[in-house]
Design a protein around this motif. Structure first.
Motif, PDB file in Angstrom:
ATOM      1  N   GLY A  48      16.933  41.798 -28.871  1.00 56.72           N
ATOM      2  CA  GLY A  48      17.110  40.498 -28.241  1.00 56.72           C
ATOM      3  C   GLY A  48      18.554  40.042 -28.185  1.00 56.72           C
ATOM      4  O   GLY A  48      18.891  39.109 -27.465  1.00 56.72           O
ATOM      5  N   GLN A  49      19.420  40.705 -28.937  1.00 58.99           N
ATOM      6  CA  GLN A  49      20.832  40.338 -28.983  1.00 58.99           C
ATOM      7  C   GLN A  49      21.544  40.809 -27.722  1.00 58.99           C
ATOM      8  O   GLN A  49      21.246  41.862 -27.178  1.00 58.99           O
ATOM      9  CB  GLN A  49      21.475  40.980 -30.214  1.00 58.99           C
ATOM     10  N   THR A  50      22.509  40.027 -27.249  1.00 54.25           N
ATOM     11  CA  THR A  50      23.354  40.438 -26.135  1.00 54.25           C
ATOM     12  C   THR A  50      24.593  41.111 -26.706  1.00 54.25           C
ATOM     13  O   THR A  50      25.199  40.606 -27.641  1.00 54.25           O
ATOM     14  CB  THR A  50      23.761  39.218 -25.288  1.00 54.25           C
ATOM     15  N   VAL A  51      24.942  42.267 -26.147  1.00 53.25           N
ATOM     16  CA  VAL A  51      26.103  43.017 -26.623  1.00 53.25           C
ATOM     17  C   VAL A  51      27.111  43.173 -25.496  1.00 53.25           C
ATOM     18  O   VAL A  51      26.782  43.037 -24.325  1.00 53.25           O
ATOM     19  CB  VAL A  51      25.695  44.415 -27.170  1.00 53.25           C
ATOM     20  N   GLU A  52      28.347  43.462 -25.877  1.00 50.77           N
ATOM     21  CA  GLU A  52      29.424  43.660 -24.909  1.00 50.77           C
ATOM     22  C   GLU A  52      29.757  45.138 -24.801  1.00 50.77           C
ATOM     23  O   GLU A  52      29.438  45.919 -25.697  1.00 50.77           O
ATOM     24  CB  GLU A  52      30.660  42.878 -25.356  1.00 50.77           C
ATOM     25  N   ALA A  53      30.396  45.521 -23.724  1.00 44.83           N
ATOM     26  CA  ALA A  53      30.823  46.908 -23.534  1.00 44.83           C
ATOM     27  C   ALA A  53      31.684  47.342 -24.715  1.00 44.83           C
ATOM     28  O   ALA A  53      32.521  46.583 -25.206  1.00 44.83           O
ATOM     29  CB  ALA A  53      31.588  47.048 -22.244  1.00 44.83           C
ATOM     30  N   ASP A  54      31.463  48.542 -25.204  1.00 43.97           N
ATOM     31  CA  ASP A  54      32.210  49.179 -26.296  1.00 43.97           C
ATOM     32  C   ASP A  54      31.918  48.593 -27.670  1.00 43.97           C
ATOM     33  O   ASP A  54      32.578  48.934 -28.635  1.00 43.97           O
ATOM     34  CB  ASP A  54      33.716  49.168 -25.998  1.00 43.97           C
ATOM     35  N   GLN A  55      30.938  47.711 -27.775  1.00 45.10           N
ATOM     36  CA  GLN A  55      30.547  47.151 -29.081  1.00 45.10           C
ATOM     37  C   GLN A  55      29.826  48.238 -29.889  1.00 45.10           C
ATOM     38  O   GLN A  55      29.024  48.994 -29.356  1.00 45.10           O
ATOM     39  CB  GLN A  55      29.631  45.943 -28.897  1.00 45.10           C
ATOM     40  N   VAL A  56      30.110  48.301 -31.198  1.00 48.67           N
ATOM     41  CA  VAL A  56      29.432  49.263 -32.070  1.00 48.67           C
ATOM     42  C   VAL A  56      27.990  48.822 -32.266  1.00 48.67           C
ATOM     43  O   VAL A  56      27.724  47.687 -32.656  1.00 48.67           O
ATOM     44  CB  VAL A  56      30.139  49.390 -33.442  1.00 48.67           C
ATOM     45  N   LEU A  57      27.062  49.722 -31.983  1.00 49.49           N
ATOM     46  CA  LEU A  57      25.635  49.433 -32.137  1.00 49.49           C
ATOM     47  C   LEU A  57      25.099  50.022 -33.439  1.00 49.49           C
ATOM     48  O   LEU A  57      24.405  49.351 -34.191  1.00 49.49           O
ATOM     49  CB  LEU A  57      24.848  50.002 -30.957  1.00 49.49           C
ATOM     50  N   ILE A  58      25.430  51.297 -33.683  1.00 48.77           N
ATOM     51  CA  ILE A  58      24.899  52.023 -34.826  1.00 48.77           C
ATOM     52  C   ILE A  58      25.999  52.874 -35.430  1.00 48.77           C
ATOM     53  O   ILE A  58      26.826  53.453 -34.713  1.00 48.77           O
ATOM     54  CB  ILE A  58      23.707  52.910 -34.392  1.00 48.77           C
ATOM     55  N   VAL A  59      26.016  52.957 -36.770  1.00 53.39           N
ATOM     56  CA  VAL A  59      26.963  53.793 -37.491  1.00 53.39           C
ATOM     57  C   VAL A  59      26.200  54.956 -38.110  1.00 53.39           C
ATOM     58  O   VAL A  59      25.164  54.751 -38.754  1.00 53.39           O
ATOM     59  CB  VAL A  59      27.698  52.988 -38.583  1.00 53.39           C
ATOM     60  N   LEU A  60      26.702  56.164 -37.907  1.00 58.25           N
ATOM     61  CA  LEU A  60      26.104  57.368 -38.469  1.00 58.25           C
ATOM     62  C   LEU A  60      26.979  57.908 -39.597  1.00 58.25           C
ATOM     63  O   LEU A  60      28.197  57.784 -39.545  1.00 58.25           O
ATOM     64  CB  LEU A  60      25.971  58.453 -37.396  1.00 58.25           C
ATOM     65  N   SER A  61      26.338  58.530 -40.569  1.00 57.36           N
ATOM     66  CA  SER A  61      27.101  59.191 -41.626  1.00 57.36           C
ATOM     67  C   SER A  61      26.826  60.670 -41.598  1.00 57.36           C
ATOM     68  O   SER A  61      25.915  61.135 -40.935  1.00 57.36           O
ATOM     69  CB  SER A  61      26.746  58.623 -42.994  1.00 57.36           C
TER      70      SER A  61
END
Length: 70
Positions: A57-70
């Protein structure tokens, strides 16, 4: 650490992974709605989901970090 970023701005429709999930390159991790179209976001790398920085439901902007992987 690798990051999955939004290729364009839009609204998060679905988060297809949870923290601790092991994913492969090209796995669908998020679905964004942009310009009235649903667009699957695929991971460019494999790894383990370390952090989810968004909510459905959140609005995001171009190049915003969505998920971090390790």
């Amino acid at each position: 650490m690798a990051e999955v970023r939004a290729p364009m701005g839009g609204k998060v429709i679905k988060i297809a992974v949870k923290v601790g999930d092991k994913i492969n390159a090209d796995d669908e991790v998020v679905v964004l709605e942009a310009m009235k179209m649903e667009m699957p976001i695929l991971s460019e790398e494999g790894g383990t989901v370390a952090e989810i920085k968004i909510e459905a439901g959140q609005t995001v902007e171009a190049d915003q970090v969505l998920i971090v992987l390790s």
